[in-house]
Design a protein around this motif. Structure first.
Motif, PDB file in Angstrom:
ATOM      1  N   HIS A 259       0.844  -1.199   0.000  1.00  0.00           N
ATOM      2  CA  HIS A 259       0.000   0.000   0.000  1.00  0.00           C
ATOM      3  C   HIS A 259       0.884   1.256   0.000  1.00  0.00           C
ATOM      4  O   HIS A 259       1.850   1.330   0.770  1.00  0.00           O
ATOM      5  CB  HIS A 259      -0.902  -0.015   1.240  1.00  0.00           C
ATOM      6  CG  HIS A 259      -2.032   0.958   1.147  1.00  0.00           C
ATOM      7  ND1 HIS A 259      -1.871   2.300   1.362  1.00  0.00           N
ATOM      8  CD2 HIS A 259      -3.343   0.772   0.845  1.00  0.00           C
ATOM      9  CE1 HIS A 259      -3.042   2.906   1.201  1.00  0.00           C
ATOM     10  NE2 HIS A 259      -3.949   1.997   0.891  1.00  0.00           N
ATOM     11  N   CYS A 299     -10.821   6.642  -2.186  1.00  0.00           N
ATOM     12  CA  CYS A 299      -9.762   6.171  -1.295  1.00  0.00           C
ATOM     13  C   CYS A 299      -9.403   7.313  -0.355  1.00  0.00           C
ATOM     14  O   CYS A 299      -9.069   8.415  -0.798  1.00  0.00           O
ATOM     15  CB  CYS A 299      -8.538   5.751  -2.110  1.00  0.00           C
ATOM     16  SG  CYS A 299      -7.110   5.413  -1.065  1.00  0.00           S
ATOM     17  N   HIS A 302      -6.202   9.273  -0.966  1.00  0.00           N
ATOM     18  CA  HIS A 302      -5.892   9.827  -2.290  1.00  0.00           C
ATOM     19  C   HIS A 302      -5.334  11.262  -2.260  1.00  0.00           C
ATOM     20  O   HIS A 302      -4.470  11.593  -3.073  1.00  0.00           O
ATOM     21  CB  HIS A 302      -7.072   9.676  -3.276  1.00  0.00           C
ATOM     22  CG  HIS A 302      -8.072  10.769  -3.268  1.00  0.00           C
ATOM     23  ND1 HIS A 302      -9.318  10.647  -2.698  1.00  0.00           N
ATOM     24  CD2 HIS A 302      -8.021  12.035  -3.784  1.00  0.00           C
ATOM     25  CE1 HIS A 302      -9.974  11.774  -2.852  1.00  0.00           C
ATOM     26  NE2 HIS A 302      -9.225  12.635  -3.495  1.00  0.00           N
ATOM     27  N   CYS A 305      -1.678  10.740  -1.865  1.00  0.00           N
ATOM     28  CA  CYS A 305      -1.034   9.608  -2.544  1.00  0.00           C
ATOM     29  C   CYS A 305      -0.418  10.066  -3.871  1.00  0.00           C
ATOM     30  O   CYS A 305      -1.120  10.576  -4.747  1.00  0.00           O
ATOM     31  CB  CYS A 305      -2.066   8.513  -2.811  1.00  0.00           C
ATOM     32  SG  CYS A 305      -1.345   7.078  -3.634  1.00  0.00           S
ATOM     33  N   ALA A 308      -2.147   8.369  -7.006  1.00  0.00           N
ATOM     34  CA  ALA A 308      -3.609   8.409  -7.165  1.00  0.00           C
ATOM     35  C   ALA A 308      -4.005   8.618  -8.633  1.00  0.00           C
ATOM     36  O   ALA A 308      -3.355   9.356  -9.370  1.00  0.00           O
ATOM     37  CB  ALA A 308      -4.183   9.528  -6.298  1.00  0.00           C
ATOM     38  N   CYS A 312      -9.456   6.425  -7.860  1.00  0.00           N
ATOM     39  CA  CYS A 312      -9.165   6.587  -6.430  1.00  0.00           C
ATOM     40  C   CYS A 312     -10.027   7.691  -5.817  1.00  0.00           C
ATOM     41  O   CYS A 312     -10.307   7.664  -4.619  1.00  0.00           O
ATOM     42  CB  CYS A 312      -7.703   6.939  -6.214  1.00  0.00           C
ATOM     43  SG  CYS A 312      -6.566   5.805  -7.012  1.00  0.00           S
ATOM     44  N   PRO A 317     -11.354   1.658  -2.288  1.00  0.00           N
ATOM     45  CA  PRO A 317     -10.933   0.286  -2.607  1.00  0.00           C
ATOM     46  C   PRO A 317     -11.244  -0.672  -1.465  1.00  0.00           C
ATOM     47  O   PRO A 317     -11.101  -0.306  -0.298  1.00  0.00           O
ATOM     48  CB  PRO A 317      -9.417   0.409  -2.802  1.00  0.00           C
ATOM     49  CG  PRO A 317      -9.031   1.634  -2.054  1.00  0.00           C
ATOM     50  CD  PRO A 317     -10.209   2.547  -2.052  1.00  0.00           C
ATOM     51  N   TRP A 331      -6.393   0.245  -5.103  1.00  0.00           N
ATOM     52  CA  TRP A 331      -6.789  -0.217  -6.441  1.00  0.00           C
ATOM     53  C   TRP A 331      -5.609  -0.789  -7.222  1.00  0.00           C
ATOM     54  O   TRP A 331      -5.801  -1.578  -8.145  1.00  0.00           O
ATOM     55  CB  TRP A 331      -7.417   0.947  -7.228  1.00  0.00           C
ATOM     56  CG  TRP A 331      -8.781   1.313  -6.724  1.00  0.00           C
ATOM     57  CD1 TRP A 331      -9.193   2.531  -6.270  1.00  0.00           C
ATOM     58  CD2 TRP A 331      -9.928   0.467  -6.631  1.00  0.00           C
ATOM     59  NE1 TRP A 331     -10.502   2.501  -5.875  1.00  0.00           N
ATOM     60  CE2 TRP A 331     -10.980   1.240  -6.095  1.00  0.00           C
ATOM     61  CE3 TRP A 331     -10.172  -0.870  -6.936  1.00  0.00           C
ATOM     62  CZ2 TRP A 331     -12.257   0.714  -5.856  1.00  0.00           C
ATOM     63  CZ3 TRP A 331     -11.442  -1.400  -6.701  1.00  0.00           C
ATOM     64  CH2 TRP A 331     -12.447  -0.614  -6.172  1.00  0.00           C
ATOM     65  N   LEU A 332      -4.402  -0.437  -6.847  1.00  0.00           N
ATOM     66  CA  LEU A 332      -3.240  -0.990  -7.555  1.00  0.00           C
ATOM     67  C   LEU A 332      -3.053  -2.483  -7.291  1.00  0.00           C
ATOM     68  O   LEU A 332      -2.334  -3.173  -8.008  1.00  0.00           O
ATOM     69  CB  LEU A 332      -1.955  -0.258  -7.128  1.00  0.00           C
ATOM     70  CG  LEU A 332      -1.876   1.216  -7.511  1.00  0.00           C
ATOM     71  CD1 LEU A 332      -0.629   1.855  -6.907  1.00  0.00           C
ATOM     72  CD2 LEU A 332      -1.873   1.368  -9.022  1.00  0.00           C
TER      73      LEU A 332
HETATM   74 FE1  SF4 Z   1      -3.166   5.613  -3.799  1.00  0.00          FE
HETATM   75 FE2  SF4 Z   1      -5.273   5.051  -5.314  1.00  0.00          FE
HETATM   76 FE3  SF4 Z   1      -4.071   3.104  -3.958  1.00  0.00          FE
HETATM   77 FE4  SF4 Z   1      -5.500   4.935  -2.700  1.00  0.00          FE
HETATM   78  S1  SF4 Z   1      -6.263   3.413  -4.155  1.00  0.00           S
HETATM   79  S2  SF4 Z   1      -3.521   4.199  -2.094  1.00  0.00           S
HETATM   80  S3  SF4 Z   1      -5.055   6.756  -3.906  1.00  0.00           S
HETATM   81  S4  SF4 Z   1      -3.191   4.331  -5.643  1.00  0.00           S
END
Ligand code: SF4
Length: 334
Positions: A259, A299, A302, A305, A308, A312, A317, A331-332
């Motif tokens: 994460h 998220c 976001h 992040c 993002a 997001c 997520p 989401w990654l």
């Molecule tokens: Fe970052 Fe998007 Fe993952 Fe949230 S869902 S931690 S904003 S990449």
């Protein structure tokens, strides 16, 4: 994950604190708002397991500990202890048996100890108030055993001392003894070593690990310090703005975090090099954790992040399994 070896299971645990409406809000009948301090936490702790709950100030980790020990009342969700739901339990008499089985160790030993009481009386107090011993000899034996287990040896030498006659490490050991004396099955330790010198920290951490090994105690270790969590815990759960965003074995979370928030926490930790190479700078985590009264949509990480993307900002997520025992709410990870 819930099974017969679990001592504690939290299912969608929520703790909300109301925010008082202003005068004008009350006049126009605006619905009172609330702070979502804990916002749907799922967590399992096995018997004899050490789980660390890691996050910044404002992440909700202390509120989770307080909800487990019933110092704050969960708003909704399940708090299963030994298979029984304790979430709705209220009142001193109803809580007494639960309080014997679940104890909390606080960060500040100065505040946790009554300066007018001797070490003996401080450690004996829960036994007396819960009426857990039948005679003075048993009381003395139990206090002595708890002080010894907490590393204050020989215990009798500490009986008549007052908190101001102890070092910081000894005071924290008295706090640990006060929790141990009722023979709990789970201890929630909230930043128990953050106010101690580094050399004393190692002793207290070792004492906690010994207690797990010798007595099969389960421990929820709350800290903002990821390397410390890695040292003591079997598993680490990382919290951000009321939710667990990543959970896994201590090695997985520390050495192979998935994460972006856990990665940022890891990169913000100074490292000591053993060779002559250039010193690595720490990477500062940008921005502040938002108020739990204004949780962002999508998220919740976001706005801070660096990775993002559009999704997001609109969809939160779910917790996704990235490998056995390792989950990440990003989401990654899909
Ligand atoms: Fe970052 Fe998007 Fe993952 Fe949230 S869902 S931690 S904003 S990449």
């Amino acid at each position: 994950m819930s099974n017969s070896s679990s001592i504690l299971v939290l299912e969608n645990l929520q703790v909300r604190f109301p925010i008082a409406n202003g005068f004008l809000d009350a006049i126009v009948g605006k619905t009172p708002r609330s702070v979502r301090a804990v916002d749907g936490v799922d967590l399992t702790i096995g018997r004899g397991e050490i789980v660390a709950l890691v996050g910044e100030s404002g992440s909700g980790k202390t509120t989770v500990g307080r909800a487990i020990t019933k110092l704050v009342q969960p708003t909704s969700g399940k708090l299963l202890f030994g298979g029984e739901d304790m979430a709705g339990l209220k009142g001193f008499a109803a809580l007494r048996p639960y309080r014997r089985r679940v104890q909390m160790i606080f960060q500040d030993a100065y505040q946790a100890l009554n300066p007018r009481h001797t070490v003996f009386d401080i450690v004996a107090e829960p036994l007396r108030s819960m009426k857990l011993v039948e005679c003075d000899d048993e009381l003395t034996d139990r206090v002595s055993e708890a002080l010894t287990s907490a590393g204050l040896n020989p215990a009798e030498e500490f009986f008549a001392r007052f908190p101001h006659e102890l070092s910081g490490g000894q005071r924290q050991r008295v706090v640990v003894a006060g929790a141990l004396v009722v023979k709990p099955e789970l201890i929630v330790a909230d930043e128990p070593v953050s106010m101690l010198d580094v050399s004393i920290r190692a002793q207290i951490l070792q004492a906690l690990i010994d207690l797990r090994d010798q007595h099969g105690l389960a421990l929820l270790f709350i800290t903002h310090d990821l390397p410390l969590a890695w040292l003591i815990a079997d598993r680490i759960a990382v919290m951000y703005l009321g939710r667990i965003v990543e959970i896994g074995t201590a090695d997985d979370i520390t050495l192979n975090p998935q994460h972006p928030y856990t990665i940022a926490l890891r990169d913000a930790t100074p490292k000591v090099r053993r060779d002559d190479g250039p010193r690595e700078g720490i990477k500062v985590l940008q921005g502040e954790i938002p108020s739990a009264a204004r949780v962002p949509t999508g998220c919740r990480f976001h706005p801070r992040c660096p990775l993002a993307f559009d999704r997001c900002k609109s969809e939160e997520p779910p917790s996704i399994e990235v490998r056995p025992l390792h989950r990440s709410a990003c989401w990654l990870a899909v």
